[in-house]
Design a protein around this motif. Sequence first.
Motif, PDB file in Angstrom:
ATOM      1  N   ALA A 375       0.985  -1.147  -0.054  1.00 48.33           N
ATOM      2  CA  ALA A 375       0.076  -0.043   0.113  1.00 48.33           C
ATOM      3  C   ALA A 375       0.917   1.151  -0.042  1.00 48.33           C
ATOM      4  O   ALA A 375       0.470   2.276  -0.593  1.00 48.33           O
ATOM      5  N   PHE A 376       1.997   1.480   0.790  1.00 52.39           N
ATOM      6  CA  PHE A 376       2.827   2.426   0.797  1.00 52.39           C
ATOM      7  C   PHE A 376       3.500   2.634  -0.586  1.00 52.39           C
ATOM      8  O   PHE A 376       3.476   3.858  -1.025  1.00 52.39           O
ATOM      9  N   ARG A 377       3.782   1.351  -1.387  1.00 55.07           N
ATOM     10  CA  ARG A 377       4.754   1.550  -2.588  1.00 55.07           C
ATOM     11  C   ARG A 377       3.532   1.935  -3.561  1.00 55.07           C
ATOM     12  O   ARG A 377       3.954   2.867  -4.501  1.00 55.07           O
ATOM     13  N   LYS A 378       2.363   1.619  -3.473  1.00 58.04           N
ATOM     14  CA  LYS A 378       1.295   2.081  -4.541  1.00 58.04           C
ATOM     15  C   LYS A 378       0.759   3.529  -4.044  1.00 58.04           C
ATOM     16  O   LYS A 378       0.284   4.042  -5.105  1.00 58.04           O
ATOM     17  N   GLY A 379       0.902   3.974  -3.089  1.00 58.06           N
ATOM     18  CA  GLY A 379       0.276   5.255  -2.526  1.00 58.06           C
ATOM     19  C   GLY A 379       0.915   6.425  -2.823  1.00 58.06           C
ATOM     20  O   GLY A 379       0.388   7.435  -2.760  1.00 58.06           O
ATOM     21  N   GLY A 380       2.114   6.438  -3.070  1.00 54.84           N
ATOM     22  CA  GLY A 380       2.861   7.464  -3.496  1.00 54.84           C
ATOM     23  C   GLY A 380       3.939   7.937  -2.312  1.00 54.84           C
ATOM     24  O   GLY A 380       3.641   7.652  -1.163  1.00 54.84           O
ATOM     25  N   ASP A 381       4.739   9.154  -2.452  1.00 55.90           N
ATOM     26  CA  ASP A 381       5.553   9.797  -1.458  1.00 55.90           C
ATOM     27  C   ASP A 381       4.750  10.392  -0.590  1.00 55.90           C
ATOM     28  O   ASP A 381       5.300  10.662   0.709  1.00 55.90           O
ATOM     29  N   ASP A 382       3.534  11.024  -0.521  1.00 60.49           N
ATOM     30  CA  ASP A 382       3.096  11.590   0.237  1.00 60.49           C
ATOM     31  C   ASP A 382       2.151  10.771   1.131  1.00 60.49           C
ATOM     32  O   ASP A 382       1.738  11.345   2.302  1.00 60.49           O
ATOM     33  N   LEU A 383       2.230   9.361   1.300  1.00 64.70           N
ATOM     34  CA  LEU A 383       1.299   8.811   2.024  1.00 64.70           C
ATOM     35  C   LEU A 383       2.307   8.317   3.158  1.00 64.70           C
ATOM     36  O   LEU A 383       3.261   7.815   3.281  1.00 64.70           O
ATOM     37  N   VAL A 384       2.027   8.705   4.385  1.00 63.53           N
ATOM     38  CA  VAL A 384       2.757   8.748   5.574  1.00 63.53           C
ATOM     39  C   VAL A 384       2.266   7.512   6.217  1.00 63.53           C
ATOM     40  O   VAL A 384       3.025   7.107   7.220  1.00 63.53           O
ATOM     41  N   CYS A 385       0.929   7.164   6.219  1.00 63.29           N
ATOM     42  CA  CYS A 385       0.463   6.076   7.181  1.00 63.29           C
ATOM     43  C   CYS A 385      -0.727   5.231   6.474  1.00 63.29           C
ATOM     44  O   CYS A 385      -1.585   5.684   5.731  1.00 63.29           O
ATOM     45  N   VAL A 386      -0.702   3.928   6.883  1.00 64.09           N
ATOM     46  CA  VAL A 386      -1.697   3.180   6.264  1.00 64.09           C
ATOM     47  C   VAL A 386      -2.269   2.583   7.539  1.00 64.09           C
ATOM     48  O   VAL A 386      -1.585   1.990   8.369  1.00 64.09           O
ATOM     49  N   GLN A 387      -3.721   2.598   7.653  1.00 67.04           N
ATOM     50  CA  GLN A 387      -4.487   2.145   8.697  1.00 67.04           C
ATOM     51  C   GLN A 387      -4.975   0.677   8.268  1.00 67.04           C
ATOM     52  O   GLN A 387      -5.753   0.643   7.135  1.00 67.04           O
ATOM     53  N   ALA A 388      -4.727  -0.313   9.135  1.00 62.55           N
ATOM     54  CA  ALA A 388      -5.549  -1.654   8.928  1.00 62.55           C
ATOM     55  C   ALA A 388      -6.911  -1.132   9.673  1.00 62.55           C
ATOM     56  O   ALA A 388      -6.956  -0.661  10.681  1.00 62.55           O
ATOM     57  N   ALA A 389      -7.870  -2.320   9.236  1.00 63.63           N
ATOM     58  CA  ALA A 389      -9.241  -2.405   9.969  1.00 63.63           C
ATOM     59  C   ALA A 389      -8.889  -2.947  11.288  1.00 63.63           C
ATOM     60  O   ALA A 389      -8.124  -3.974  11.555  1.00 63.63           O
ATOM     61  N   LEU A 390      -9.639  -2.572  12.086  1.00 66.82           N
ATOM     62  CA  LEU A 390      -9.773  -3.343  13.755  1.00 66.82           C
ATOM     63  C   LEU A 390     -11.139  -4.005  14.005  1.00 66.82           C
ATOM     64  O   LEU A 390     -11.951  -3.352  13.360  1.00 66.82           O
ATOM     65  N   ASN A 391     -11.090  -5.049  14.423  1.00 64.24           N
ATOM     66  CA  ASN A 391     -12.232  -5.816  14.792  1.00 64.24           C
ATOM     67  C   ASN A 391     -12.002  -6.642  16.146  1.00 64.24           C
ATOM     68  O   ASN A 391     -11.000  -6.588  16.644  1.00 64.24           O
ATOM     69  N   TYR A 392     -12.949  -7.296  16.485  1.00 65.68           N
ATOM     70  CA  TYR A 392     -13.078  -8.157  17.893  1.00 65.68           C
ATOM     71  C   TYR A 392     -12.973  -9.480  17.846  1.00 65.68           C
ATOM     72  O   TYR A 392     -13.862  -9.860  16.814  1.00 65.68           O
ATOM     73  N   PHE A 393     -12.242  -9.962  18.405  1.00 64.74           N
ATOM     74  CA  PHE A 393     -12.236 -11.533  18.367  1.00 64.74           C
ATOM     75  C   PHE A 393     -13.275 -12.261  19.409  1.00 64.74           C
ATOM     76  O   PHE A 393     -13.435 -13.495  19.478  1.00 64.74           O
ATOM     77  N   ASN A 394     -13.557 -11.432  20.353  1.00 66.54           N
ATOM     78  CA  ASN A 394     -14.272 -11.823  21.443  1.00 66.54           C
ATOM     79  C   ASN A 394     -16.163 -11.211  21.156  1.00 66.54           C
ATOM     80  O   ASN A 394     -16.634 -10.718  22.331  1.00 66.54           O
ATOM     81  N   ALA A 395     -16.566 -11.101  19.825  1.00 68.70           N
ATOM     82  CA  ALA A 395     -17.461 -10.328  19.623  1.00 68.70           C
ATOM     83  C   ALA A 395     -18.938 -10.990  20.358  1.00 68.70           C
ATOM     84  O   ALA A 395     -19.694 -10.222  20.811  1.00 68.70           O
ATOM     85  N   ARG A 396     -18.858 -12.338  20.668  1.00 72.16           N
ATOM     86  CA  ARG A 396     -20.196 -12.848  21.185  1.00 72.16           C
ATOM     87  C   ARG A 396     -20.084 -12.927  22.503  1.00 72.16           C
ATOM     88  O   ARG A 396     -20.877 -13.887  23.246  1.00 72.16           O
ATOM     89  N   GLU A 397     -18.999 -12.304  23.205  1.00 74.49           N
ATOM     90  CA  GLU A 397     -18.976 -12.554  24.701  1.00 74.49           C
ATOM     91  C   GLU A 397     -20.199 -12.178  25.478  1.00 74.49           C
ATOM     92  O   GLU A 397     -20.728 -12.734  26.340  1.00 74.49           O
ATOM     93  N   ASN A 398     -20.537 -10.946  25.278  1.00 78.51           N
ATOM     94  CA  ASN A 398     -21.802 -10.421  25.890  1.00 78.51           C
ATOM     95  C   ASN A 398     -22.326  -9.176  25.042  1.00 78.51           C
ATOM     96  O   ASN A 398     -21.789  -8.922  23.809  1.00 78.51           O
ATOM     97  N   LEU A 399     -23.620  -8.674  25.495  1.00 77.46           N
ATOM     98  CA  LEU A 399     -24.262  -7.749  24.658  1.00 77.46           C
ATOM     99  C   LEU A 399     -23.293  -6.446  24.283  1.00 77.46           C
ATOM    100  O   LEU A 399     -23.265  -6.025  22.981  1.00 77.46           O
ATOM    101  N   LEU A 400     -22.468  -6.037  25.157  1.00 75.65           N
ATOM    102  CA  LEU A 400     -21.823  -4.997  24.886  1.00 75.65           C
ATOM    103  C   LEU A 400     -20.592  -5.244  23.559  1.00 75.65           C
ATOM    104  O   LEU A 400     -20.290  -4.474  23.020  1.00 75.65           O
ATOM    105  N   THR A 401     -19.900  -6.454  23.907  1.00 70.25           N
ATOM    106  CA  THR A 401     -18.976  -6.554  23.022  1.00 70.25           C
ATOM    107  C   THR A 401     -19.392  -6.976  21.435  1.00 70.25           C
ATOM    108  O   THR A 401     -19.077  -6.762  20.612  1.00 70.25           O
ATOM    109  N   ARG A 402     -20.937  -7.419  21.495  1.00 70.87           N
ATOM    110  CA  ARG A 402     -21.443  -7.760  20.324  1.00 70.87           C
ATOM    111  C   ARG A 402     -21.762  -6.157  19.800  1.00 70.87           C
ATOM    112  O   ARG A 402     -21.337  -5.870  18.365  1.00 70.87           O
TER     113      ARG A 402
END
Lengths: 698, 208
Positions: A375-402
């Motif tokens: 992504a950096f190589r394709k993004g050009g010289d002005d690309l300073v940061c690449v953000q990956a998605a975040l998600n949760y592995f304990n989604a089904r633990e309770n209502l709040l995690t869902r």
Amino acid sequence: MKVSAPRGATPSPASSRAGGRHAAPERLGTVLVEQGVLTEEQLAEALAQHERVGAPLGSVVLARGWVTRRELYVGLAAVWGADLAFVDPVDVDEELARRFPAAMLARETWVPLRVEEDGDGLPQVVVATAGRPSAHIAEVVVQRTGIPRVRQVVTTDWDVQRALRTVWRDELVHDAVNALAERRPDESASTVFVWPQVAAAVALFLATVTGLVLDPSLTMLVLVGTVNAAVALAVGTKALISTVGTAWETVEQVTAAEVAALQDAELPVYTILVPVYKEAGIVGLLMRNLADLDWPREKLEILLLLEEDDPETLAAALAAAPPDIVRIVVVPHSLPKTKPRACNVGLAFARGEYVVIYDAEDRPDADQLKKSLIAFRKGGDDLVCVQAALNYFNARENLLTRMFTLEYSSWFDYTLAGLDKLRLPIPLGGTSNHFRTDMLRDLGGWDPYNVTEDADLGIRASARGHRVAVVNSTTYEEANMAVGNWIRQRSRWIKGYMQTVLVHTRHPWRLLRSVGPRQTAGFALLIGGTPLMFLAAPWLYAMLAVELLWPGALTPALPEWLVQVSLANLLFGNGVIIYLSLLAGFKRRTYGLVPFALLSPLYWLLHSIASYKALWQLLVNPFYWEKTNHGLSSHLQVEDVPSMDDGPATERPAPAQTTTTMQVTATTQAARDVVRLMDPHAVPVPPPAPDTSPEDRA
Amino acid sequence: MTAADPLAVLRPDASPAEAESHAESRMRLATAAGPPRVPMRRVLLTCALVLGVEAVVLLATDRSLHDVLLPGYLVLIVAFGLVFCLGAVTVAGFAAGAAAAGLVVLEPDALLPLLGGAALLALGCGVAPGWARVEAWQAAHSRPLTAEEEAAVAQRALSVDRSRGWSRGVRLRNYWRTDRVLAAFLVLAFHPLLAAFSLWFIDWMQRR
């Protein structure tokens, strides 16, 4: 080895052979074999890996756990024809040390030790370097001391770091905390409100009070109308951005074929920063979680950032006996004690071309580093940061995690993707943001006074003409599963958003000129609009309740149309929130969570509670970092970590490690090495080697 | 012997043979499955063309705006509903749902038939192979095999025969998921329901 002043400097034969900062691999291999620390078979395998991966032989044998760091540097010193010394920080001349900036020394991994007399009775500066003695070091020393003679001895990189942390401690802390505030005070949250903002707030308050006294109906009309307009714009903006994001769901920024085409030899060194505080229980998980990363171990540097006042976590980290690619950096105590401060210290020591932050419990996709690189190589010289998605592995633990998982899915999969496509400023997420190290340093690193330093950094990068992009890779984290803990975390995030808005609106015209009107509007409505939505929601609900229970009760104070607009606003806002959560859950194929999206309005009321807490803290305790407790999930199989009373750290057995791509093959010897280097009292540090090199004797 | 369902979670007490079978199935899916590629640009252009022609023809014949919009919404519902169901593109469900909401605003009585249609499409999602493919692909790319699964697979030199498509015993029809059907129904039905609720609420507020 002596390497004299620039004009008189003559690189030694060893220097010429080694070529650069690394030793010639065949020579180093032979020396290690001769010293009996490496077998012929291991050498052959290491040389093959060196050829394949393009990493120095020393990194290969170290990463495989075949030699200890100490053994490696004994070999390197022999190859480089220099003396070997183990640096005790107390031996460093502090007056001499003050002439050299810590950041430069950390990057170049050397430290000045003392001034002594050479054989001719002339003064010479003794320098300990973890790389090959070089004319560059001599040149710097001469520039800064005026002493033309320099003797360079070899030491381990960990010795250099320990000396830096000890002798340059104040400077490191000062830089980590104040560098941004001193260099670019306008971009630092160290000042919460500037006087024009205070004046504007006071004027607004006085105008409201005066208006309520003189003409309550008109004032209420203006107030409620303004809030409604702001909420509608904020919700509309979020809906628009997310809709654009949904339209791009079939686009892969980086494909599997592109990842497969990458050759190990072309990969740069990648630094992973892992700030940990009071999380002794999950340090043991770190290596297991990062073990799946598809990246040559020889080109991976993991900096575990621990706090000085957290001996339990340090003990747990040492007991986990991490392999040599993990360096434990103990961050000196200072205030504010925030994650960005620790990250800034880590950044000073980072040697990778790219740097990423993970939490200890994070489980990044295996190909995330490679995808980010592409992504950096394709993004050009002005690309300073690449953000990956975040998600949760304990989604089904309770209502709040869902609910939390649905929210994160919507934010990272749709909203950030929409921001990326619309080229709007992207507030970075807490972890899994990958940076070009040099550009991050130029930006001034993270703002330790901002409690959402990541979001601030994304906006700051945009304001300076850089770009942030997202990449189609996910890191799985632990969702907060306790309401109190969640409110603490969320109030910090919302407070950070408020700080970020206050910082970047100090000079609205400058912001407008630097990023443009569309980006400014996007920033104001998304970052500023988010806390505003949460703050306004209870009032809109109150209006709905009053209107349902006592029809017409509001109309004396407000026009009928405004009441209807307010209710429509509430309905539309909740509809957007529910639908985005619903869609995001579907896109993640977490179908079981999708029906819970219907409960989003209740979940968003929790945000309102957190937002009022955030507002209060912004006024009374702006820099306070509400600590989120991690490791609560039952999905985290926390290993038993021996307590400090269980016996000497050096005698603790290393826990069983998972056999994976990046095998964790730390030996007890390596553990001892870690202990010795991290804790000066664990093993006596030998004094610097006597002056016995042939050159010096002559 | 029936092959293990690669999309299911391996039981903790699974035998080594079961673990190996499971890992093998996941490896096959990971390497053989790819998400269906729907040419969305073509779909959008075709829809735009059909809508344009329909609007011009109806307006030329002096029909009301109501009459022009009604078939337009129907075209969108059908087109994007099919893309959602067969092409496994989530956002198409959003578009179909939004068009259905527009239809409800025009014809409030159309709500029940629309919900019936949404239910049929959702049931279609339960058997449509596209969803199983995209799930398999996503699971394989975003949830790496565990070390144990990799080790189990590595013990046997697995050669993936792409020409056979889904490998022996692994049939897509096995991957019916009720939760997918329910979720798909919510995605398709939410918009028309919200539109209907809004109309009812406004009416109720005015009649009080």
